[in-house]
Write a protein that holds these residues in place. Sequence first.
Motif, PDB file in Angstrom:
ATOM      1  N   GLU A   1       0.828  -1.217   0.000  1.00  0.00           N
ATOM      2  CA  GLU A   1       0.000   0.000   0.000  1.00  0.00           C
ATOM      3  C   GLU A   1       0.855   1.257   0.000  1.00  0.00           C
ATOM      4  O   GLU A   1       0.485   2.290  -0.540  1.00  0.00           O
ATOM      5  CB  GLU A   1      -0.900  -0.014   1.231  1.00  0.00           C
ATOM      6  CG  GLU A   1      -1.925   1.102   1.273  1.00  0.00           C
ATOM      7  CD  GLU A   1      -3.068   0.878   0.311  1.00  0.00           C
ATOM      8  OE1 GLU A   1      -3.442   1.859  -0.364  1.00  0.00           O
ATOM      9  OE2 GLU A   1      -3.569  -0.254   0.213  1.00  0.00           O
ATOM     10  N   ASP A   2       2.053   1.167   0.638  1.00  0.00           N
ATOM     11  CA  ASP A   2       2.913   2.338   0.757  1.00  0.00           C
ATOM     12  C   ASP A   2       4.042   2.337  -0.264  1.00  0.00           C
ATOM     13  O   ASP A   2       4.975   3.126  -0.155  1.00  0.00           O
ATOM     14  CB  ASP A   2       3.529   2.383   2.174  1.00  0.00           C
ATOM     15  CG  ASP A   2       2.462   2.515   3.250  1.00  0.00           C
ATOM     16  OD1 ASP A   2       1.475   3.217   2.992  1.00  0.00           O
ATOM     17  OD2 ASP A   2       2.607   1.905   4.323  1.00  0.00           O
ATOM     18  N   SER A   3       3.987   1.439  -1.239  1.00  0.00           N
ATOM     19  CA  SER A   3       5.108   1.300  -2.158  1.00  0.00           C
ATOM     20  C   SER A   3       5.251   2.519  -3.064  1.00  0.00           C
ATOM     21  O   SER A   3       4.283   3.161  -3.449  1.00  0.00           O
ATOM     22  CB  SER A   3       4.937   0.041  -3.020  1.00  0.00           C
ATOM     23  OG  SER A   3       3.958   0.257  -4.004  1.00  0.00           O
TER      24      SER A   3
ATOM     25  N   VAL B   1      -1.510   8.040 -14.449  1.00  0.00           N
ATOM     26  CA  VAL B   1      -0.537   7.247 -15.203  1.00  0.00           C
ATOM     27  C   VAL B   1      -0.920   5.774 -15.204  1.00  0.00           C
ATOM     28  O   VAL B   1      -0.804   5.082 -16.218  1.00  0.00           O
ATOM     29  CB  VAL B   1       0.876   7.433 -14.601  1.00  0.00           C
ATOM     30  CG1 VAL B   1       1.840   6.376 -15.140  1.00  0.00           C
ATOM     31  CG2 VAL B   1       1.406   8.831 -14.913  1.00  0.00           C
ATOM     32  N   GLY B   2      -1.406   5.278 -14.059  1.00  0.00           N
ATOM     33  CA  GLY B   2      -1.766   3.867 -13.954  1.00  0.00           C
ATOM     34  C   GLY B   2      -2.810   3.440 -14.962  1.00  0.00           C
ATOM     35  O   GLY B   2      -2.813   2.282 -15.417  1.00  0.00           O
TER      36      GLY B   2
ATOM     37  N   ASP C   1       1.040  -8.383  -9.629  1.00  0.00           N
ATOM     38  CA  ASP C   1      -0.371  -8.623  -9.313  1.00  0.00           C
ATOM     39  C   ASP C   1      -0.832  -7.837  -8.086  1.00  0.00           C
ATOM     40  O   ASP C   1      -1.940  -7.267  -8.081  1.00  0.00           O
ATOM     41  CB  ASP C   1      -0.607 -10.118  -9.077  1.00  0.00           C
ATOM     42  CG  ASP C   1      -0.543 -10.922 -10.372  1.00  0.00           C
ATOM     43  OD1 ASP C   1      -0.671 -10.296 -11.439  1.00  0.00           O
ATOM     44  OD2 ASP C   1      -0.377 -12.141 -10.307  1.00  0.00           O
ATOM     45  N   ASP C   2       0.006  -7.782  -7.011  1.00  0.00           N
ATOM     46  CA  ASP C   2      -0.432  -7.078  -5.803  1.00  0.00           C
ATOM     47  C   ASP C   2      -0.571  -5.584  -6.050  1.00  0.00           C
ATOM     48  O   ASP C   2      -1.518  -4.946  -5.578  1.00  0.00           O
ATOM     49  CB  ASP C   2       0.526  -7.347  -4.637  1.00  0.00           C
ATOM     50  CG  ASP C   2       1.964  -6.963  -4.959  1.00  0.00           C
ATOM     51  OD1 ASP C   2       2.299  -6.854  -6.156  1.00  0.00           O
ATOM     52  OD2 ASP C   2       2.754  -6.780  -4.011  1.00  0.00           O
ATOM     53  N   ILE C   3       0.355  -5.022  -6.841  1.00  0.00           N
ATOM     54  CA  ILE C   3       0.283  -3.594  -7.179  1.00  0.00           C
ATOM     55  C   ILE C   3      -0.919  -3.342  -8.080  1.00  0.00           C
ATOM     56  O   ILE C   3      -1.634  -2.339  -7.922  1.00  0.00           O
ATOM     57  CB  ILE C   3       1.579  -3.133  -7.869  1.00  0.00           C
ATOM     58  CG1 ILE C   3       2.783  -3.301  -6.936  1.00  0.00           C
ATOM     59  CG2 ILE C   3       1.459  -1.677  -8.316  1.00  0.00           C
ATOM     60  CD1 ILE C   3       2.739  -2.428  -5.704  1.00  0.00           C
ATOM     61  N   LEU C   4      -1.167  -4.236  -9.020  1.00  0.00           N
ATOM     62  CA  LEU C   4      -2.290  -4.078  -9.951  1.00  0.00           C
ATOM     63  C   LEU C   4      -3.620  -4.093  -9.204  1.00  0.00           C
ATOM     64  O   LEU C   4      -4.519  -3.285  -9.493  1.00  0.00           O
ATOM     65  CB  LEU C   4      -2.257  -5.192 -10.991  1.00  0.00           C
ATOM     66  CG  LEU C   4      -3.295  -5.124 -12.111  1.00  0.00           C
ATOM     67  CD1 LEU C   4      -3.151  -3.829 -12.894  1.00  0.00           C
ATOM     68  CD2 LEU C   4      -3.160  -6.323 -13.036  1.00  0.00           C
ATOM     69  N   GLN C   5      -3.744  -4.959  -8.232  1.00  0.00           N
ATOM     70  CA  GLN C   5      -4.973  -5.025  -7.444  1.00  0.00           C
ATOM     71  C   GLN C   5      -5.191  -3.739  -6.656  1.00  0.00           C
ATOM     72  O   GLN C   5      -6.306  -3.196  -6.608  1.00  0.00           O
ATOM     73  CB  GLN C   5      -4.928  -6.227  -6.504  1.00  0.00           C
ATOM     74  CG  GLN C   5      -5.000  -7.570  -7.217  1.00  0.00           C
ATOM     75  CD  GLN C   5      -4.830  -8.738  -6.270  1.00  0.00           C
ATOM     76  OE1 GLN C   5      -4.881  -8.581  -5.056  1.00  0.00           O
ATOM     77  NE2 GLN C   5      -4.615  -9.921  -6.833  1.00  0.00           N
ATOM     78  N   LEU C   6      -4.132  -3.238  -6.043  1.00  0.00           N
ATOM     79  CA  LEU C   6      -4.232  -1.978  -5.291  1.00  0.00           C
ATOM     80  C   LEU C   6      -4.578  -0.815  -6.214  1.00  0.00           C
ATOM     81  O   LEU C   6      -5.385   0.050  -5.873  1.00  0.00           O
ATOM     82  CB  LEU C   6      -2.917  -1.694  -4.565  1.00  0.00           C
ATOM     83  CG  LEU C   6      -2.633  -2.524  -3.319  1.00  0.00           C
ATOM     84  CD1 LEU C   6      -1.201  -2.310  -2.852  1.00  0.00           C
ATOM     85  CD2 LEU C   6      -3.599  -2.158  -2.196  1.00  0.00           C
ATOM     86  N   LEU C   7      -3.939  -0.792  -7.390  1.00  0.00           N
ATOM     87  CA  LEU C   7      -4.203   0.265  -8.367  1.00  0.00           C
ATOM     88  C   LEU C   7      -5.666   0.266  -8.780  1.00  0.00           C
ATOM     89  O   LEU C   7      -6.317   1.319  -8.793  1.00  0.00           O
ATOM     90  CB  LEU C   7      -3.301   0.076  -9.587  1.00  0.00           C
ATOM     91  CG  LEU C   7      -3.577   1.001 -10.782  1.00  0.00           C
ATOM     92  CD1 LEU C   7      -3.337   2.456 -10.402  1.00  0.00           C
ATOM     93  CD2 LEU C   7      -2.722   0.602 -11.976  1.00  0.00           C
ATOM     94  N   ASN C   8      -6.185  -0.892  -9.116  1.00  0.00           N
ATOM     95  CA  ASN C   8      -7.585  -0.983  -9.550  1.00  0.00           C
ATOM     96  C   ASN C   8      -8.548  -0.545  -8.449  1.00  0.00           C
ATOM     97  O   ASN C   8      -9.561   0.112  -8.716  1.00  0.00           O
ATOM     98  CB  ASN C   8      -7.905  -2.409  -9.995  1.00  0.00           C
ATOM     99  CG  ASN C   8      -7.294  -2.744 -11.347  1.00  0.00           C
ATOM    100  OD1 ASN C   8      -7.130  -1.860 -12.189  1.00  0.00           O
ATOM    101  ND2 ASN C   8      -6.943  -4.005 -11.561  1.00  0.00           N
ATOM    102  N   ARG C   9      -8.229  -0.901  -7.193  1.00  0.00           N
ATOM    103  CA  ARG C   9      -9.087  -0.481  -6.075  1.00  0.00           C
ATOM    104  C   ARG C   9      -9.062   1.031  -5.901  1.00  0.00           C
ATOM    105  O   ARG C   9     -10.099   1.662  -5.676  1.00  0.00           O
ATOM    106  CB  ARG C   9      -8.635  -1.176  -4.778  1.00  0.00           C
ATOM    107  CG  ARG C   9      -9.022  -2.638  -4.705  1.00  0.00           C
ATOM    108  CD  ARG C   9      -9.093  -3.118  -3.270  1.00  0.00           C
ATOM    109  NE  ARG C   9      -7.822  -3.036  -2.589  1.00  0.00           N
ATOM    110  CZ  ARG C   9      -6.950  -4.046  -2.541  1.00  0.00           C
ATOM    111  NH1 ARG C   9      -7.219  -5.203  -3.137  1.00  0.00           N
ATOM    112  NH2 ARG C   9      -5.823  -3.919  -1.886  1.00  0.00           N
TER     113      ARG C   9
END
Length: 334
Positions: free
Chosen positions: A243-245, A276-277, A318-326
């Motif tokens: 979350e803080d990346s 950007v995402g 995948d973990d970053i993608l999930q956070l981004l989509n949320r």
Amino acid sequence: MNTIKVEPYIPTDINIEEVSTNRIKISAYPFESGYAITFAHPIRRLLFSSSVGYAPIALKIQGVTHEFDSIRGIVEDVSHFISNLKNIRFLIKDKDLDRASLHYEFKGPMVLSANELNNEMVSVVNPDAYLATINENAVLNFSLVVRKGIGYVPSESIRGTIEEDYIPLDAYFTPVKKAVYEIENMLVEDNPAYEKVIFDIETDGQIEPLAVFKEAISIMHKQMSIFGVDLSASVGSNKNIAEDSGELKTLMIKIDSLNLSARCFNCLDRSGLKYVGELVIMTENELKNIKNMGKKSYDEIAEKLEELGYPVGGEVADDILQLLNRKLAKLKNN
């Protein structure tokens, strides 16, 4: 003959080829099948996102109040001057300094190139870069702040770190111009499924490509060192590190801070794209099919994404993608 292994094969060979000034190819082999990309992709990402470089972050021009102003006696207006300035690659001579405050005064008539900005504090690695044309009887007096940093920092994030009478600039710190890799199959002990990874790395001259590669490897080791602690002591902890990346923060940068041309920005804005995402998760065809997206605008966007370490059609963890989509879904629902 098939064998049962108890551990993966350890690569034994590495070759370094100097292709040209500031460009090398690094080959490492042999890797087990699938291992080459496992290591190559994060190394490439680190080369773009975490390599240390120098960039101008703030500008003050005598007689100018904002970035949309003009400069008396100078052919370029302020916005064009800033655009040219961002193309100049500085190097702070004292390695212990993270910041250099520079002051210049030039009298016309003259064509001002980057070479004229060399002084006792900084050197310029692309001295032939064009900056401005000063007319006869005109004087160009300006101050500049150059900082050491990594990745990309938008001007809105820099604004609070500089004096009020300075114009904040988008800062592209990364010294890496190109970082790509190829994976080839190779034969080991009659098995053709082993792999060789070949990196092609080019820098802008602020740092040698081999040094920047070593730096990326060192960063990877440091990042992975977290798993060297007693993991059993962390059982039950529910802290969301992703979350803080910094990667997620980069993906949430607003498109309007990328300094795109008006035509390119308007095309994205009319399509409701703001972060950007949203561009990163698009395929090449999806990006090209945005309404009114011409080839020039596409190439401009692709170049910006490459600078941020996200080539068009690239992968996101995948973990970053999930956070981004949320996050994107939450912003659109508000």
